[in-house]
Motif scaffolding. Structure first.
Motif, short mmCIF file in Angstrom:
data_model
loop_
_atom_site.label_atom_id
_atom_site.label_comp_id
_atom_site.label_asym_id
_atom_site.label_seq_id
_atom_site.Cartn_x
_atom_site.Cartn_y
_atom_site.Cartn_z
N ILE A 92 -17.03 1.78 15.21
CA ILE A 92 -16.66 1.79 16.91
C ILE A 92 -16.70 3.09 17.40
CG2 ILE A 92 -14.51 1.30 18.27
CD1 ILE A 92 -13.57 -1.02 16.11
N ARG A 93 -16.26 4.00 16.61
CA ARG A 93 -16.35 5.54 17.24
C ARG A 93 -17.63 6.07 17.58
NH1 ARG A 93 -14.70 9.49 13.72
NH2 ARG A 93 -13.81 10.81 15.42
N LEU A 94 -18.58 5.45 17.17
CA LEU A 94 -20.15 5.81 17.30
C LEU A 94 -20.29 5.56 18.85
CD1 LEU A 94 -22.17 4.45 14.56
CD2 LEU A 94 -21.90 6.68 15.18
N PHE A 95 -19.73 4.41 19.62
CA PHE A 95 -19.89 3.94 21.02
C PHE A 95 -18.55 4.47 21.68
CE2 PHE A 95 -22.15 1.25 17.93
CZ PHE A 95 -23.33 1.33 18.63
N TYR A 96 -17.62 4.28 21.02
CA TYR A 96 -16.36 4.70 21.99
C TYR A 96 -15.57 5.76 21.67
CZ TYR A 96 -11.52 3.33 24.08
OH TYR A 96 -10.47 3.20 24.79
N TRP A 97 -15.95 6.93 22.35
CA TRP A 97 -15.61 8.23 22.08
C TRP A 97 -14.29 8.82 22.64
CZ3 TRP A 97 -20.23 12.05 22.90
CH2 TRP A 97 -21.26 11.75 22.04
N TYR A 98 -13.55 8.10 23.67
CA TYR A 98 -12.55 8.47 24.19
C TYR A 98 -11.49 7.60 24.19
CZ TYR A 98 -16.28 10.93 26.46
OH TYR A 98 -17.56 11.66 26.91
N PRO A 99 -10.92 7.22 22.91
CA PRO A 99 -9.91 5.94 22.64
C PRO A 99 -8.63 6.47 23.23
CG PRO A 99 -10.52 7.17 20.63
CD PRO A 99 -11.64 7.69 21.53
N THR A 100 -7.85 5.72 24.04
CA THR A 100 -6.56 6.08 24.54
C THR A 100 -5.55 6.13 23.71
OG1 THR A 100 -6.14 3.44 25.09
CG2 THR A 100 -7.41 4.71 26.90
N ASP A 101 -5.71 5.60 22.54
CA ASP A 101 -4.50 5.66 21.37
C ASP A 101 -4.80 6.87 20.53
OD1 ASP A 101 -6.96 4.79 20.36
OD2 ASP A 101 -6.08 3.94 18.57
N ILE A 102 -5.65 7.74 20.87
CA ILE A 102 -5.96 9.00 20.29
C ILE A 102 -5.70 10.22 21.39
CG2 ILE A 102 -7.32 10.67 19.01
CD1 ILE A 102 -8.47 8.37 17.63
N TYR A 103 -6.45 10.18 22.58
CA TYR A 103 -6.27 11.08 23.45
C TYR A 103 -5.17 10.74 24.61
CZ TYR A 103 -10.67 12.52 21.26
OH TYR A 103 -11.57 12.73 20.51
N SER A 104 -4.51 11.68 25.12
CA SER A 104 -3.63 11.64 26.13
C SER A 104 -4.58 11.62 27.44
CB SER A 104 -2.83 12.54 26.30
OG SER A 104 -3.53 14.00 26.82
N PRO A 105 -4.06 11.08 28.55
CA PRO A 105 -5.06 10.93 29.86
C PRO A 105 -5.59 12.27 30.24
CG PRO A 105 -3.02 9.66 30.08
CD PRO A 105 -2.79 10.34 28.78
N ARG A 106 -4.62 13.67 29.99
CA ARG A 106 -5.31 14.75 30.30
C ARG A 106 -6.39 15.15 29.50
NH1 ARG A 106 -1.55 18.06 28.63
NH2 ARG A 106 -2.28 20.01 29.72
N GLU A 107 -6.16 15.01 28.33
CA GLU A 107 -7.39 15.36 27.19
C GLU A 107 -8.52 14.48 27.38
OE1 GLU A 107 -7.76 16.53 22.45
OE2 GLU A 107 -6.05 15.55 23.31
N ARG A 108 -8.23 13.46 27.58
CA ARG A 108 -9.35 12.27 27.74
C ARG A 108 -10.28 12.62 28.92
NH1 ARG A 108 -10.00 6.96 30.01
NH2 ARG A 108 -11.42 5.72 28.27
N LYS A 109 -9.56 13.11 30.12
CA LYS A 109 -10.40 13.39 31.32
C LYS A 109 -10.96 14.65 31.10
CE LYS A 109 -9.31 14.60 36.00
NZ LYS A 109 -8.45 14.71 37.37
N PHE A 110 -10.50 15.67 30.43
CA PHE A 110 -11.05 16.95 30.24
C PHE A 110 -12.29 16.80 29.19
CE2 PHE A 110 -11.40 20.14 26.87
CZ PHE A 110 -11.91 21.05 27.53
N LEU A 111 -11.92 15.97 28.03
CA LEU A 111 -13.31 15.52 27.14
C LEU A 111 -14.43 14.99 28.09
CD1 LEU A 111 -11.90 14.53 23.82
CD2 LEU A 111 -13.40 16.48 24.21
N ILE A 112 -14.37 14.17 28.95
CA ILE A 112 -15.24 13.22 29.65
C ILE A 112 -16.06 14.50 30.47
CG2 ILE A 112 -15.90 11.70 31.41
CD1 ILE A 112 -13.53 10.04 30.24
N LYS A 113 -15.20 15.41 31.06
CA LYS A 113 -15.71 16.18 32.07
C LYS A 113 -16.72 17.26 31.40
CE LYS A 113 -13.49 17.96 35.53
NZ LYS A 113 -12.58 18.80 36.31
#
Length: 516
Positions: free
Chosen positions: A40-61
């Motif tokens: 699943i992680r091969l396709f889903y890089w930013y799981p909400t149960d692992i990353y906080s919204p702040r960290e998730r937004k930063f990683l995408i950028k």
């Protein structure tokens, strides 16, 4: 210090020792609960149960700005590296009298320029201003690629290949080091996988572009089709370099570095998130070199282990871009089996094999131990190269073996992430090991191309294929040594952190006692 204080001191030390061991264990593990989570992680890089919204937004950028640029940059590097073989089989050999082993000499000159540049890149990549280094060199190699269309004799190609190799030399070690400074253990292998896939796509599209240029542009404005191939590659490269000058963030500096500022598109809050992730993952940020660090690095085992491993990796990869195109050209000349377009297009199937294999094998290395994936790749090489060394084998099996050559990019992707992982605690060692390993392998390539895979020995290359088979076998057994050495280093790292904690607790207790 009273008996009670000593008891508390020991208790705190013991507790902190447990915490350190847990920290090291956490660093070695990845965030998957079940084996199928890895897929699943091969396709889903930013799981909400692992990353906080702040960290998730930063990683995408970060992926949009850093990863996309390094991937497209490496794509153009592969494009501009592979185009000489495509031009060679599309008429350049006859037009400029590029005969005998000239193609092997040109590839060796590319390696020579690559080595010189790599030494510069390794030493400068940790600098605060190094974010401009790669895009500037890319701009220069893009202009030099254009110049390939003006070549009228072998000497022109020789000079251009050396200069292009010099400019491209910093691309790989700089990019791998910078990716490793921003991403954590369970993120870096997938990013390196995508980065490495971009190289396979570059080699693949080089064949398609050369084929299209040969069929549709031959004679346009008085230029041969192979010359238009160089022009088109240059048109791809220059805009990417300009994008890099604007968006590429360079390496993440160490927390201790003063006056460190984020790039314009990164907020202060996002930069603080990056530093927090760096500290949490035990990754040492970019810092200045000094003689003490160089001496320590040279005396430490990773630089020698990975240099040896990378030499073997490149020997295994030597048939890629050489054996299949020259075999197809031989079949076209002797048996009239293939057209010029087919000679350019069919080798791209090797890149397809490489892309698919990298996606699964290198991508899953974020979640599982890497050795099974490395072992599987080397076993495939041993079988394929041993079969091709025999040469007189079934036509269908020969095609399977030719396509298996494309697996060489899996080695590069996994080993790049591996170095970042092993050397994460010292950024200067990490930069040096990446650059030095690739430099040594390129130095070997100067003569291995000529000795093991000289163009005049095409298409069989019996000696080269035997040597590549032996190299694959050595790559199969060497990781056993690394497992032992890494465990020893991890133990020393835990002991060092424990000593530091004991010292801090002692100082804190003394200060508290003095205050009372």
């Amino acid at each position: 210090m009273s008996d009670t204080s000593i008891h508390l001191h020991k208790s705190k030390t013991s507790n902190n020792h447990v915490e350190i061991e847990e920290l090291i264990r956490d660093e070695e593990q990845v965030r998957v609960r079940h084996w199928y989570d890895a897929f699943i992680r091969l396709f889903y890089w930013y799981p909400t149960d692992i990353y906080s919204p702040r960290e998730r937004k930063f990683l995408i950028k970060l992926d949009l700005c850093l990863l996309i640029y390094t991937c497209v940059s490496y794509f153009t590097k592969a494009l501009d590296k592979a185009n000489i073989t495509n031009a060679y089989v599309s008429g350049m050999e006859e037009d400029i009298k590029f005969y005998g082993d000239d193609l092997s000499y040109a590839k060796s000159l590319y390696s020579a320029g690559y080595i010189v540049s790599m030494a510069i890149g390794t030493l400068l990549v940790t600098q605060k201003w190094s974010r401009f280094l790669l895009p500037t060199f890319e701009l220069i190699w893009g202009v030099l690629t254009f110049c390939g269309a003006a070549a009228t004799k072998p000497q022109h190609i020789f000079c251009l290949r050396f200069l292009i190799g010099f400019c491209e030399g910093i691309a790989f070690p700089s990019s791998v080091f910078i990716i490793g400074s921003w991403f954590t253990r369970d993120e870096v292998f997938r990013r390196v996988m995508v980065f490495s896939v971009s190289s396979s796509l570059g080699g693949m599209f080089s064949g398609y572009l050369q084929s299209a240029a040969y069929e549709n542009l031959s004679g346009t404005r008085g230029l041969a089709g192979w010359k238009w191939g160089f022009i088109i590659d240059g048109i791809f490269t220059v805009p990417v370099a300009i994008f890099g000058l604007l968006m590429f963030p360079g390496p993440l500096q160490a927390k201790s570095q003063k006056d460190t500022k984020p790039i314009w598109w990164m907020t202060k809050d996002e930069y603080e998130i990056a530093v927090e992730r760096q500290v949490r993952s035990g990754i040492d940020g970019a810092r200045q070199y000094d003689l003490k660090i160089l001496k320590k690095t040279i005396l430490h085992w990773p630089v020698h282990f990975f240099a040896t491993f990378w030499v073997l990796l490149n020997i295994v990869a030597l048939p890629d871009g050489t054996v299949m195109p020259l075999w197809l050209k031989y079949e076209a000349k002797v048996h009239n089996r293939f057209t010029v377009s087919q000679i350019n297009n069919y080798p791209t199937l090797q890149s397809v094999v490489g892309v698919v294999a990298q996606f699964f094998l290198a991508g899953l290395s974020d979640s599982f131990p890497i050795y099974p994936f490395l072992a599987f790749t080397q076993i495939c090489f041993i079988i394929a190269y041993a079969s091709l060394a025999a040469w007189n084998i079934a036509w269908g099996w020969k095609w399977v073996c030719m396509l298996a050559i494309g697996l060489d990019t899996v080695n590069q992707a996994i080993v790049s992430g591996w170095i970042n992982r092993v050397c994460r605690h010292d950024s200067r060692e990490r930069a040096f090991v990446i650059g030095y390993s690739d430099a040594v392998s390129q130095a070997m390539n100067i003569w291995t191309n000529i000795v093991f895979y000289p163009t005049s020995h095409a298409p069989e290359f019996r000696l080269g294929l035997i040597i590549s088979t032996i190299a694959a076998f050595l790559m199969l057994v060497l990781p056993i040594v690394e497992v032992y050495l890494t465990k020893r280093d991890t133990k020393k790292y835990v002991e060092k952190k424990e000593r530091e904690l004991v010292e801090r607790i002692s100082v804190g207790s003394e200060e508290k006692g003095a205050a009372l």
